[in-house]
Design an enzyme around this catalytic site. Structure first.
Site, PDB file in Angstrom:
ATOM      1  N   ASN A 216     -33.303   1.799  33.977  1.00 14.69           N
ATOM      2  CA  ASN A 216     -34.069   1.851  35.218  1.00 14.69           C
ATOM      3  C   ASN A 216     -33.179   1.466  36.389  1.00 14.69           C
ATOM      4  O   ASN A 216     -32.005   1.172  36.209  1.00 14.69           O
ATOM      5  CB  ASN A 216     -35.300   0.945  35.116  1.00 14.69           C
ATOM      6  CG  ASN A 216     -34.898  -0.482  34.833  1.00 14.69           C
ATOM      7  OD1 ASN A 216     -34.211  -1.114  35.616  1.00 14.69           O
ATOM      8  ND2 ASN A 216     -35.291  -0.982  33.660  1.00 14.69           N
ATOM      9  N   ASP A 285     -39.637  -1.105  28.742  1.00 21.18           N
ATOM     10  CA  ASP A 285     -40.827  -1.395  27.924  1.00 21.18           C
ATOM     11  C   ASP A 285     -40.821  -0.602  26.617  1.00 21.18           C
ATOM     12  O   ASP A 285     -41.490  -0.963  25.663  1.00 21.18           O
ATOM     13  CB  ASP A 285     -42.100  -1.068  28.709  1.00 21.18           C
ATOM     14  CG  ASP A 285     -42.348  -2.097  29.799  1.00 21.18           C
ATOM     15  OD1 ASP A 285     -42.020  -3.278  29.575  1.00 21.18           O
ATOM     16  OD2 ASP A 285     -42.843  -1.718  30.878  1.00 21.18           O
ATOM     17  N   LYS A 295     -23.835  12.083  18.750  1.00 20.61           N
ATOM     18  CA  LYS A 295     -24.294  12.667  20.008  1.00 20.61           C
ATOM     19  C   LYS A 295     -25.242  13.833  19.721  1.00 20.61           C
ATOM     20  O   LYS A 295     -24.927  14.697  18.886  1.00 20.61           O
ATOM     21  CB  LYS A 295     -23.066  13.151  20.798  1.00 20.61           C
ATOM     22  CG  LYS A 295     -23.427  13.631  22.171  1.00 20.61           C
ATOM     23  CD  LYS A 295     -22.195  14.072  22.932  1.00 20.61           C
ATOM     24  CE  LYS A 295     -22.628  14.848  24.150  1.00 20.61           C
ATOM     25  NZ  LYS A 295     -21.684  15.828  24.583  1.00 20.61           N
ATOM     26  N   ASP A 312     -41.648  -8.000  24.194  1.00 16.13           N
ATOM     27  CA  ASP A 312     -41.878  -8.586  25.524  1.00 16.13           C
ATOM     28  C   ASP A 312     -41.316 -10.007  25.503  1.00 16.13           C
ATOM     29  O   ASP A 312     -41.927 -10.939  24.961  1.00 16.13           O
ATOM     30  CB  ASP A 312     -43.372  -8.585  25.864  1.00 16.13           C
ATOM     31  CG  ASP A 312     -43.595  -8.970  27.317  1.00 16.13           C
ATOM     32  OD1 ASP A 312     -42.879  -9.862  27.819  1.00 16.13           O
ATOM     33  OD2 ASP A 312     -44.480  -8.376  27.960  1.00 16.13           O
TER      34      ASP A 312
HETATM   35  N1  CTP Z   1     -40.634  -8.554  30.660  1.00 15.74           N
HETATM   36  C1  CTP Z   1     -39.969  -9.029  29.541  1.00 15.74           C
HETATM   37  N2  CTP Z   1     -39.808  -8.214  28.440  1.00 15.74           N
HETATM   38  C2  CTP Z   1     -40.313  -6.953  28.439  1.00 15.74           C
HETATM   39  C3  CTP Z   1     -40.980  -6.480  29.583  1.00 15.74           C
HETATM   40  C4  CTP Z   1     -41.129  -7.300  30.663  1.00 15.74           C
HETATM   41  O1  CTP Z   1     -39.503 -10.171  29.549  1.00 15.74           O
HETATM   42  N3  CTP Z   1     -40.133  -6.200  27.367  1.00 15.74           N
HETATM   43  C5  CTP Z   1     -40.815  -9.442  31.807  1.00 15.74           C
HETATM   44  C6  CTP Z   1     -40.104  -9.003  33.054  1.00 15.74           C
HETATM   45  O2  CTP Z   1     -38.832  -9.602  33.129  1.00 15.74           O
HETATM   46  C7  CTP Z   1     -41.031  -9.496  34.162  1.00 15.74           C
HETATM   47  C8  CTP Z   1     -42.394  -9.420  33.550  1.00 15.74           C
HETATM   48  O3  CTP Z   1     -42.180  -9.403  32.148  1.00 15.74           O
HETATM   49  O4  CTP Z   1     -40.795 -10.841  34.469  1.00 15.74           O
HETATM   50  C9  CTP Z   1     -43.262  -8.260  33.985  1.00 15.74           C
HETATM   51  O5  CTP Z   1     -42.720  -7.053  33.639  1.00 15.74           O
HETATM   52  P1  CTP Z   1     -43.399  -5.626  34.045  1.00 15.74           P
HETATM   53  O6  CTP Z   1     -42.602  -4.565  33.408  1.00 15.74           O
HETATM   54  O7  CTP Z   1     -43.626  -5.590  35.519  1.00 15.74           O
HETATM   55  O8  CTP Z   1     -44.820  -5.763  33.442  1.00 15.74           O
HETATM   56  P2  CTP Z   1     -45.394  -5.333  32.096  1.00 15.74           P
HETATM   57  O9  CTP Z   1     -46.066  -6.532  31.562  1.00 15.74           O
HETATM   58  O10 CTP Z   1     -44.326  -4.719  31.261  1.00 15.74           O
HETATM   59  O11 CTP Z   1     -46.529  -4.298  32.488  1.00 15.74           O
HETATM   60  P3  CTP Z   1     -46.449  -2.806  33.127  1.00 15.74           P
HETATM   61  O12 CTP Z   1     -45.152  -2.191  32.694  1.00 15.74           O
HETATM   62  O13 CTP Z   1     -47.646  -2.181  32.585  1.00 15.74           O
HETATM   63  O14 CTP Z   1     -46.535  -2.984  34.606  1.00 15.74           O
END
Ligand code: CTP
Length: 409
Positions: A216, A285, A295, A312
């Site tokens: 990203n 995510d 490859k 997460d």
């Molecule tokens: N985060 C994490 N590990 C993941 C995804 C997220 O530690 N696999 C942490 C990020 O560093 C951030 C927080 O969770 O502090 C929120 O991440 P975000 O991607 O905005 O939210 P999500 O809970 O993943 O929800 P969505 O993608 O639906 O917005």
């Protein structure tokens, strides 16, 4: 042992004020006056060029001590003056620091008293740059700054505004009162003194095959600014970083991670004894379910990638029985507060900092940011400002809420 009064952190502090040759040198006289008034002991060293802008007598009157300028001036019978000054100073502050001086510092030159004193000191060095906006933006100056930053030199300013040459832009030396605040902050025991702070930053990369990945637009700038601000607040900082193009902040332990799984492993390894965990990383995510060993060749017209959830990290840390104070980030494109509060509750966080990531003003890869900081029974809006400054404010809020938590020891 430490009987210093924290309400007057500059009382008796030994500060060497270096003045180089820029029009802003006149402001240094006021800085000298303010530092002395705040209780600091001042010695002033001027470069030859500085003497063209302001007379040493001014600084002598304000500091109460003769001003040194040359390595070999007839007035001094002390051939080791630079070594003595280097040992004496608890902080060397060069204000103004011209483009030429920054370049020489970066190169390690020692052909005047100020430069050789800097080279001979073990004490912290701070510079307050002052120059024309184009000189500030010049590639050579950028490179010098990067090298100095890398060595842990504190860079205070510059500010943007109208310049002596008639230009408008970044390059004006900070006002003396602001520099006095910086010096104060430098000597104050920070609110996170003795605390261990673990933080994630940057993006993650999820392999598709050996040469391709999903990632990203996170630049890591916000997380790195937070690491620096936490270090300046006195914390021991461990930064688990995804792949970014930023140098590790001096005094911060950086551990590199590539994928979400790597990042999770590094975080869990570093977690023991951690007081505060900030998850500023934009962790992917999802990851490809089956990264290819070789490859992937383009054969079919259509290619389906099956994706599966990554761990997460933040939710896992916040869910532990023995957990640090947990701060998350919410990157949203709409309904900022609503989604952020949802994440605060769902992930059982102590605090969440929400920012918009869409449009030109979005947080990703931008030097500025604005944040809505939310916790169970309060919130603060931090208006748009450079990430370095917003990071300081956020760390101050975190330190404050951390100190109020029920089980504070
Ligand atoms: N985060 C994490 N590990 C993941 C995804 C997220 O530690 N696999 C942490 C990020 O560093 C951030 C927080 O969770 O502090 C929120 O991440 P975000 O991607 O905005 O939210 P999500 O809970 O993943 O929800 P969505 O993608 O639906 O917005």
């Amino acid at each position: 042992m430490n009987s210093r009064d924290n309400s007057t952190p500059l009382q008796g502090r030994r500060i060497l004020l270096g003045v180089s040759g820029g029009i802003a040198a006149y402001k240094s006289a006021e800085l000298c006056r303010l530092l002395v008034k705040a209780g600091a002991e001042l010695r002033v060293v001027m470069t030859d060029a500085a003497l063209e802008f302001i007379r040493p007598l001014t600084f002598q009157a304000l500091s109460g001590h003769p001003v040194a300028s040359s390595l070999f001036d007839g007035n001094s019978d002390d051939a080791m003056e630079h070594i003595d000054l280097a040992r004496w100073a608890e902080l060397i502050l060069i204000a103004p620091a011209t483009a030429d001086l920054l370049a020489k510092l970066a190169e390690g030159h020692a052909d005047n008293l100020l430069l050789s004193t800097v080279l001979a000191t073990r004490s912290p060095l701070a510079v307050a740059p002052a120059m024309n906006q184009q000189m500030w933006a010049a590639a050579a100056t950028r490179e010098s700054l990067l090298r100095l930053q890398h060595r842990g030199v504190l860079i205070w300013g510059p500010e943007a505004g109208e310049q002596a040459c008639g230009d408008t832009g970044e390059g004006r030396m900070c006002e003396p009162a602001d520099l006095l605040d910086d010096v104060r902050r430098h000597f104050e025991p920070g609110p996170l003194q003795g605390r261990r702070l673990l933080l994630t930053a940057g993006p993650t990369r999820e392999a598709i095959d050996p040469v391709r990945f999903l990632s990203n637009r996170s630049s890591g700038k916000m997380g790195y600014a937070l690491a620096e601000a936490a270090r300046d607040a006195g914390a021991e900082v461990v930064l688990v970083s995804g792949p970014v193009c930023l140098p590790a902040p001096a005094g911060v332990t950086r551990i590199d991670a590539v994928s979400a799984e790597d990042m999770r492993r590094a975080v869990l390894e570093q977690l023991p004894e951690t007081d505060i965990f900030i998850a500023a990383a934009a962790v992917a995510d999802y990851r490809p379910a089956q990264p290819a060993d070789q490859k992937i060749k383009k054969s079919a017209d259509r290619l389906n990638l099956e994706l599966i959830r990554t761990p997460d990290i933040l939710a896992e840390v916040a869910g532990l029985a023995e957990r640090p104070f947990c701060v998350g980030f919410a990157a949203e494109t709409r309904d900022l507060e609503h989604y952020a509060r949802g994440k605060l509750e769902r992930k059982r966080l102590d605090m969440i900092a929400a920012n918009r990531v869409d449009g030109e003003q979005g947080a990703f890869d931008n030097d500025d940011n604005e944040l809505a900081v939310i916790w169970a029974d309060g919130s603060i809006e931090l208006p748009r400002q450079p990430k370095t400054r917003i990071a300081r404010e956020l760390i101050a809020i975190i330190a404050d809420q951390f100190s109020r938590r029920p089980n504070d020891d």
